[in-house]
Design an enzyme around this catalytic site. Structure first.
Site, short mmCIF file in Angstrom:
data_model
loop_
_atom_site.label_atom_id
_atom_site.label_comp_id
_atom_site.label_asym_id
_atom_site.label_seq_id
_atom_site.Cartn_x
_atom_site.Cartn_y
_atom_site.Cartn_z
N ARG A 58 58.82 34.11 70.12
CA ARG A 58 58.94 33.10 69.04
C ARG A 58 57.88 32.01 69.21
O ARG A 58 57.53 31.30 68.28
CB ARG A 58 60.36 32.51 68.98
CG ARG A 58 60.53 31.48 67.87
CD ARG A 58 61.96 31.28 67.39
NE ARG A 58 62.96 31.33 68.42
CZ ARG A 58 63.21 30.36 69.30
NH1 ARG A 58 62.55 29.23 69.26
NH2 ARG A 58 64.15 30.51 70.21
N TYR A 111 55.27 28.67 42.32
CA TYR A 111 56.12 29.86 42.45
C TYR A 111 57.59 29.43 42.41
O TYR A 111 57.96 28.38 42.93
CB TYR A 111 55.74 30.55 43.77
CG TYR A 111 56.70 31.64 44.16
CD1 TYR A 111 56.96 32.70 43.30
CD2 TYR A 111 57.34 31.62 45.38
CE1 TYR A 111 57.85 33.71 43.65
CE2 TYR A 111 58.23 32.62 45.75
CZ TYR A 111 58.48 33.66 44.87
OH TYR A 111 59.36 34.64 45.22
N ASP A 183 48.36 26.15 48.21
CA ASP A 183 48.83 27.54 48.30
C ASP A 183 47.72 28.42 47.71
O ASP A 183 47.49 28.41 46.50
CB ASP A 183 50.15 27.68 47.53
CG ASP A 183 50.74 29.08 47.64
OD1 ASP A 183 49.96 30.03 47.80
OD2 ASP A 183 51.97 29.22 47.57
N LYS A 208 50.80 39.30 49.85
CA LYS A 208 50.00 39.66 48.69
C LYS A 208 48.63 40.22 49.12
O LYS A 208 48.60 41.24 49.76
CB LYS A 208 49.89 38.44 47.77
CG LYS A 208 51.23 37.70 47.57
CD LYS A 208 52.21 38.54 46.82
CE LYS A 208 53.66 38.11 46.81
NZ LYS A 208 54.09 36.81 47.15
N1 LCS Z 1 53.48 31.21 47.14
C1 LCS Z 1 53.11 31.94 46.06
C2 LCS Z 1 52.01 31.45 45.17
C3 LCS Z 1 53.78 33.12 45.77
O1 LCS Z 1 53.39 33.83 44.70
C4 LCS Z 1 54.84 33.53 46.61
C5 LCS Z 1 55.62 34.78 46.32
C6 LCS Z 1 55.19 32.75 47.71
C7 LCS Z 1 54.47 31.60 47.95
C8 LCS Z 1 56.29 33.14 48.64
O2 LCS Z 1 55.87 34.18 49.46
P1 LCS Z 1 56.85 35.27 50.12
O3 LCS Z 1 57.89 34.53 50.86
O4 LCS Z 1 57.41 36.08 49.01
O5 LCS Z 1 55.91 36.03 51.00
N2 LCS Z 1 55.39 35.28 45.06
C9 LCS Z 1 55.97 36.29 44.49
C10 LCS Z 1 55.68 36.71 43.18
O6 LCS Z 1 54.93 36.14 42.40
N3 LCS Z 1 56.36 37.78 42.92
O7 LCS Z 1 57.19 38.13 43.96
C11 LCS Z 1 57.01 37.20 45.04
#
Ligand code: LCS
Length: 400
Positions: A58, A111, A183, A208
């Site tokens: 961790r 998001y 972000d 992504k």
């Molecule tokens: N920031 C952005 C801009 C995102 O698009 C997402 C997830 C996150 C943070 C969070 O990331 P995660 O915890 O899912 O890795 N976006 C998503 C979307 O547009 N569709 O499904 C998840």
């Protein structure tokens, strides 16, 4: 040879020295939860920070460490931290920068789960926030309060594809001594590097483009050594949203092709955006590469290419939009983005369903807005699928 290699080289080599790992070409997967100490004194010294070395996964792991070094280099930062999800990264950063009674100034859209986290911080800890279009220095200055602890932006904004001028924000924030968090999920460091534009912390949903293959949930934070060390020993260690060694290993594998994948995503998205705009069933295409995008000039200033994400508004109703999605054959209906597969989703009922309707419409997320993550398939096949489904849309001029 010059010390600093090109981006396309660093995605493959940075942070890894094979001679330290039995000459293994691929970075090894250190699938271990803990590390053995030679004796009790060594354990004491490591806990006291008097001796370098691993303690417990961790707090650090060699496979995770390679990923963190590589991501720091790609974003042009001093250090990076890897997390078990993008949201673990976002929450670790916001918990680190704010305390009860503080204020966060946020871009006009984020998001859906980031929106949810801002609500949670407000309800539980009285950390409130305001949204701002951030389209001029005056607008930002007017929205900053005495208790503003950070400025938090997405650009391009998910899913409206609006852009924010990062140099402008960084300039105003510096005057006030407020950190700027960006972000950078929609761009990846290949297309946009906010730290080089004067911002302080970069966040990724590495789920992504960084991973790129739709098989990992992960997050990354990049910034100064001082800030990253503080987060590592506080909100990362004690809240504990860490990444697994295996997921780090998958991200290291995905990263090797980041530049070639992104070139292809961008070239295909550019073509598809142009074709979508010619179809009579499409009301509007929102793609930063198009001349008619309201912030096209900002794209040229701060992004290498316009990205692989397109939003578009279809003519008709919510039901027409949903039927269009159902008529697609090759393109998958799924949230997430940046994968090899082309994905489509309906933000109003999916990624941004948690945002109350009034706020959602204010952000520009209407019932006929669709978001397309252009994949790596043949552009012709992607377009053929979109076109056959668009041809089935019944829009008002048909029924007259
Ligand atoms: N920031 C952005 C801009 C995102 O698009 C997402 C997830 C996150 C943070 C969070 O990331 P995660 O915890 O899912 O890795 N976006 C998503 C979307 O547009 N569709 O499904 C998840």
């Amino acid at each position: 040879m010059k010390d600093e290699k090109h981006f396309e080289t660093r995605v493959i080599h940075e942070g890894y020295e094979s001679s330290q790992h039995y000459d293994s070409l691929a970075p090894p997967l250190y699938q271990t939860s803990t590390y053995t100490f030679a004796n009790a004194k060594q354990g004491e010294n490591r806990f006291a920070g008097e001796e370098e070395g691993y303690i417990y996964s961790r707090l650090g792991n060699p496979t995770v460490g390679i990923l963190e070094k590589r991501m720091a280099s790609l974003e042009g930062g001093e250090a990076a931290l890897a997390f078990g999800s993008g949201m673990a990264a976002v929450s670790a950063v916001l918990f680190s920068l704010t305390k009860s009674g503080d204020h966060i100034l946020c871009s006009q859209g984020v998001y859906g789960c980031t929106f949810g986290l801002l609500e949670l911080l407000n309800q539980k800890f009285a950390i409130n926030h305001d949204f701002s279009a951030m389209d001029s220095e005056e607008e930002i200055r007017a929205k900053i309060k005495d208790n503003t602890a950070c400025i938090y932006v997405e650009t391009p904004i998910n899913p409206t594809m609006q852009l924010i001028d990062l140099q402008m924000i960084a300039k105003v924030a510096k005057e006030k001594g407020i950190p700027v968090v960006v972000d950078n999920t929609f761009c990846s460091p290949y297309l946009q590097r906010p730290l080089e534009l004067g911002c302080d912390i970069v966040i990724h949903s590495a789920t992504k483009y960084i991973g790129g293959h739709g098989d990992v949930i992960a997050g990354i934070v990049v910034g100064s050594q001082e800030k990253m060390s503080e987060i590592r020993m506080t909100t990362q260690k004690d809240i504990g949203g860490i990444i697994s060694p295996f997921d780090s290993w998958l991200l290291l594998r995905g990263l090797k092709t980041l530049a070639v994948r992104l070139d292809r995503h961008c070239d295909s998205a550019d073509k598809i955006a142009g074709l979508l705009a010619t179809h009579p069933a499409v009301e509007q295409v929102i793609y930063p590469g198009r001349q008619d995008h309201p912030q096209h000039e900002i794209m040229k200033k701060q992004m290498k290419k316009p990205g692989g994400m397109i939003s578009f508004i279809i003519k008709g109703s919510k039901e027409d939009a949903q039927k269009f999605m159902d008529d697609l054959e090759l393109i998958k209906i799924a949230v997430s983005l940046g994968d090899a597969e082309t994905l489509i989703q309906h933000p109003a009922t999916m990624t941004h369903a948690v945002v109350p309707e009034e706020a959602r419409v204010k952000m520009g997320i209407t019932d006929t807005l669709l978001r397309l993550s252009v994949g790596l398939e043949s552009t012709e096949d992607i377009w053929n699928d979109l076109e056959q489904a668009l041809n089935k849309v019944k829009f008002p001029s048909d029924v007259m």
